[in-house]
Scaffold this motif. Structure first.
Motif, PDB file in Angstrom:
ATOM      1  N   SER A 306      54.163  36.423  35.526  1.00  0.00           N
ATOM      2  CA  SER A 306      53.898  36.279  36.804  1.00  0.00           C
ATOM      3  C   SER A 306      52.705  37.017  37.322  1.00  0.00           C
ATOM      4  O   SER A 306      52.017  36.663  38.295  1.00  0.00           O
ATOM      5  N   ALA A 307      52.332  38.064  36.568  1.00  0.00           N
ATOM      6  CA  ALA A 307      51.251  38.956  36.935  1.00  0.00           C
ATOM      7  C   ALA A 307      50.060  38.393  36.584  1.00  0.00           C
ATOM      8  O   ALA A 307      48.982  39.118  36.619  1.00  0.00           O
ATOM      9  N   TRP A 308      50.200  37.696  35.448  1.00  0.00           N
ATOM     10  CA  TRP A 308      48.786  36.677  35.171  1.00  0.00           C
ATOM     11  C   TRP A 308      48.964  35.364  34.655  1.00  0.00           C
ATOM     12  O   TRP A 308      49.543  34.796  33.849  1.00  0.00           O
ATOM     13  N   ILE A 309      48.458  34.447  35.576  1.00  0.00           N
ATOM     14  CA  ILE A 309      48.811  33.356  35.524  1.00  0.00           C
ATOM     15  C   ILE A 309      47.409  32.744  35.637  1.00  0.00           C
ATOM     16  O   ILE A 309      46.911  31.342  35.939  1.00  0.00           O
ATOM     17  N   GLY A 310      46.064  33.231  34.859  1.00  0.00           N
ATOM     18  CA  GLY A 310      44.778  32.992  34.958  1.00  0.00           C
ATOM     19  C   GLY A 310      44.041  33.425  36.126  1.00  0.00           C
ATOM     20  O   GLY A 310      44.368  34.363  36.947  1.00  0.00           O
ATOM     21  N   THR A 311      42.698  33.118  36.012  1.00  0.00           N
ATOM     22  CA  THR A 311      41.809  33.762  37.170  1.00  0.00           C
ATOM     23  C   THR A 311      42.121  33.209  38.530  1.00  0.00           C
ATOM     24  O   THR A 311      42.097  32.202  38.578  1.00  0.00           O
ATOM     25  N   ARG A 312      42.374  34.091  39.039  1.00  0.00           N
ATOM     26  CA  ARG A 312      42.682  33.691  40.934  1.00  0.00           C
ATOM     27  C   ARG A 312      42.421  34.822  41.597  1.00  0.00           C
ATOM     28  O   ARG A 312      42.372  36.214  41.153  1.00  0.00           O
ATOM     29  N   ASP A 313      42.729  34.688  43.116  1.00  0.00           N
ATOM     30  CA  ASP A 313      42.968  35.835  43.951  1.00  0.00           C
ATOM     31  C   ASP A 313      44.234  36.516  43.960  1.00  0.00           C
ATOM     32  O   ASP A 313      45.043  35.910  44.404  1.00  0.00           O
ATOM     33  N   TYR A 314      44.513  37.723  43.357  1.00  0.00           N
ATOM     34  CA  TYR A 314      45.669  38.270  43.411  1.00  0.00           C
ATOM     35  C   TYR A 314      46.042  39.572  44.607  1.00  0.00           C
ATOM     36  O   TYR A 314      46.582  40.044  44.442  1.00  0.00           O
ATOM     37  N   SER A 315      44.824  39.311  45.442  1.00  0.00           N
ATOM     38  CA  SER A 315      44.577  40.465  46.415  1.00  0.00           C
ATOM     39  C   SER A 315      46.100  40.576  47.273  1.00  0.00           C
ATOM     40  O   SER A 315      46.621  41.400  47.544  1.00  0.00           O
ATOM     41  N   SER A 316      46.897  39.415  47.707  1.00  0.00           N
ATOM     42  CA  SER A 316      48.017  39.479  48.493  1.00  0.00           C
ATOM     43  C   SER A 316      49.067  40.306  47.650  1.00  0.00           C
ATOM     44  O   SER A 316      49.670  40.648  48.406  1.00  0.00           O
ATOM     45  N   GLN A 317      48.993  39.966  46.549  1.00  0.00           N
ATOM     46  CA  GLN A 317      50.161  41.011  45.606  1.00  0.00           C
ATOM     47  C   GLN A 317      49.946  42.382  45.615  1.00  0.00           C
ATOM     48  O   GLN A 317      50.709  43.249  45.334  1.00  0.00           O
ATOM     49  N   LEU A 318      48.807  42.701  46.084  1.00  0.00           N
ATOM     50  CA  LEU A 318      48.317  44.197  45.889  1.00  0.00           C
ATOM     51  C   LEU A 318      48.762  45.175  47.240  1.00  0.00           C
ATOM     52  O   LEU A 318      48.516  46.389  47.119  1.00  0.00           O
ATOM     53  N   LEU A 319      48.855  44.324  48.188  1.00  0.00           N
ATOM     54  CA  LEU A 319      48.896  45.078  49.464  1.00  0.00           C
ATOM     55  C   LEU A 319      50.195  45.679  50.125  1.00  0.00           C
ATOM     56  O   LEU A 319      50.365  46.005  51.247  1.00  0.00           O
ATOM     57  N   VAL A 320      51.355  45.716  49.307  1.00  0.00           N
ATOM     58  CA  VAL A 320      52.509  46.265  49.630  1.00  0.00           C
ATOM     59  C   VAL A 320      52.527  47.734  50.263  1.00  0.00           C
ATOM     60  O   VAL A 320      53.079  48.007  51.039  1.00  0.00           O
ATOM     61  N   PRO A 321      51.518  48.592  49.412  1.00  0.00           N
ATOM     62  CA  PRO A 321      51.584  49.929  49.895  1.00  0.00           C
ATOM     63  C   PRO A 321      51.060  49.871  51.334  1.00  0.00           C
ATOM     64  O   PRO A 321      51.421  50.748  52.243  1.00  0.00           O
TER      65      PRO A 321
END
Length: 465
Positions: A306-321
């Motif tokens: 799930s952490a890599w499903i191809g080139t895309r915008d992952y930014s929303s997953q990085l904002l939990v902190p």
């Protein structure tokens, strides 16, 4: 009343320790390190991008994202655009792991390997139902064995069942829950009947899908009790669809005891769309769960896939902190926000019901940060089209954003009535989030009262093509 009451503004805000990024975000209930809590004016500034003049009392549909989190997202997006190779290979895996670790503590999972980050609850449903569909297709489950679901399950979940389970030979048992609902016992009783139906003629119930908070109508479901019943009745697996849960009610996945649990983080936890957590309890079947988008990481476990499903915008997953930092600016952190939202939405729901001479759709203890309020019967909400048309009319003519629910009567002579003695078949679902003010609900109250005064009826409206 909850967040509607403003804190006193002062100048001692935003003085945070320099070491804000020391990864010490784990304890959401700990007292903030700020010298003072966020003020009402600062809350207003965080959501200044919302359209002015709109009574936005529908946080439950798409959530809301503070300005500081939007700014943080833009910084992550820029990191990618500045040097994509370095970002994807050296930064992205560690940052997603950091978010997963914080989420693990947030939902009280045992191990970070049980936590995957996916786009939304719809993706999570596809993962779980694909897994069940394979079991039918490969003969591990017998043709005709059952999946049990609630009738008010989200439409995307119903479509995933159709796509993955019924076409592979599974049968579907739908549990019809009462609404309006008066007690937990009413739900438990209907659920037991549904499981019994699923086991008729020697069939087995292979999966139970249980909402933690139903979307429309909105009701908190006693998931812990229903999961326990599933275990007693020999149900193979239990999937809790909790799209509205994290940030709205307390979540303890170990206490709930389901095999799978999904919650969006963009609805009530202030993340930008779209991001969700899928919890999969460790078991011998864990290795057989796969993301429906197959990429380079296939076979390395669902969380890594799930952490890599191809080139895309992952930014929303990085904002939990950053989101945890944001909620800790409020007194009591996320738990304080949840309690104040609940108290405020109940207070507003009672105000509306009193003004309109109607009822709440469920007891306060079965409401999350949303509540269902009956609409005056004279408005003539007599179909799903009527509900949709009235929703559009309130948006277009009164600048009120609120979902409307049509609830057909079980019997033409039985059902709740308003003060005018008409049957209540239309309900509004109101939400409360930190940006809402009492004026939002007064605007809605007055809009409905104006419609009643003008002799309005839904049959006057034309459906949009």
């Amino acid at each position: 009343m909850g967040e509607i009451r403003s804190h006193e503004d002062n100048n001692n805000t935003n003085n945070e320790d320099e070491d804000n990024n020391n990864n010490n975000h784990n304890h959401l209930s700990k007292k903030s390190r700020l010298l003072s809590f966020i003020t009402q004016s600062q809350i207003k500034q965080e959501f200044a991008h919302h359209h002015t003049g709109v009574a936005r009392i529908n946080n439950g549909s798409f959530g809301s994202c503070p300005g500081s989190i939007i700014a943080a997202q833009k910084r992550w997006q820029l990191k990618f655009l500045q040097q994509p190779d370095d970002f994807f290979f050296n930064q992205l895996p560690a940052q997603i792991l950091r978010s997963r670790t914080l989420i693990k503590d947030l939902i009280n999972a045992d191990d970070v390997s049980e936590v995957s980050i996916v786009d939304n609850a719809t993706t999570a449903a596809a993962i779980v139902l694909q897994h069940v569909g394979w079991a039918f297709a490969e003969g591990r489950f017998n043709k005709g064995d059952a999946v049990v679901m609630l009738h008010c399950a989200f439409q995307a979940v119903k479509k995933s069942i159709e796509a993955y389970v019924t076409r592979a030979g599974g049968s579907v048992i739908v549990v019809h829950l009462p609404f309006p609902v008066n007690s937990v016992e009413e739900i438990v009783s209907e659920f037991r009947l549904g499981l019994a139906k699923g086991k008729l003629n020697g069939r087995k119930v292979r999966l139970a899908i249980i909402d933690h908070i139903t979307s429309m109508p909105s009701v908190v479901i006693p998931v812990r009790e229903l999961v326990k019943i599933c275990r007693e009745e020999g149900v193979n697996q239990v999937f809790v669809d909790a799209a509205h849960a994290v940030g709205s009610i307390s979540v303890d996945v170990k206490d709930i005891g389901a095999d799978f649990y999904v919650s969006n983080l963009h609805k009530w936890f202030f993340c930008p769309p779209s991001v969700a957590v899928l919890y999969c309890r460790k078991s011998s079947l864990s290795s057989d769960l796969h993301h429906p988008v197959v990429s380079h990481e296939y076979g390395n476990g669902l969380a890594i896939e799930s952490a890599w499903i191809g080139t895309r915008d992952y930014s929303s997953q990085l904002l939990v902190p950053e989101v945890i930092d944001f909620v800790n600016r409020f007194e009591g952190g996320i738990h304080g926000i949840m309690q104040r939202n609940h108290d405020a939405v109940i207070e507003m729901a009672k105000m509306l019901a009193k003004s309109w001479g109607t009822i709440l759709g469920s007891p306060p203890e079965m409401c999350p940060s949303m509540a269902m309020i009956g609409l005056p019967s004279c408005l003539g909400v007599l179909s799903d089209d009527d509900a949709s048309n009235l929703r559009n009319h309130l948006r277009d003519q009164f600048r009120v954003e609120v979902p409307i629910h049509y609830q057909p009567l079980k019997d033409a002579e039985i059902g709740p009535r308003d003060e005018g003695c008409g049957f209540i078949t239309g309900y509004a679902r109101i939400s409360h989030q930190v940006y809402n003010t009492i004026d939002d609900y007064i605007k809605f109250r007055d809009a409905v009262n104006q419609l009643v005064q003008d002799g309005f009826n839904c049959k006057m409206l034309v459906s949009r093509g």
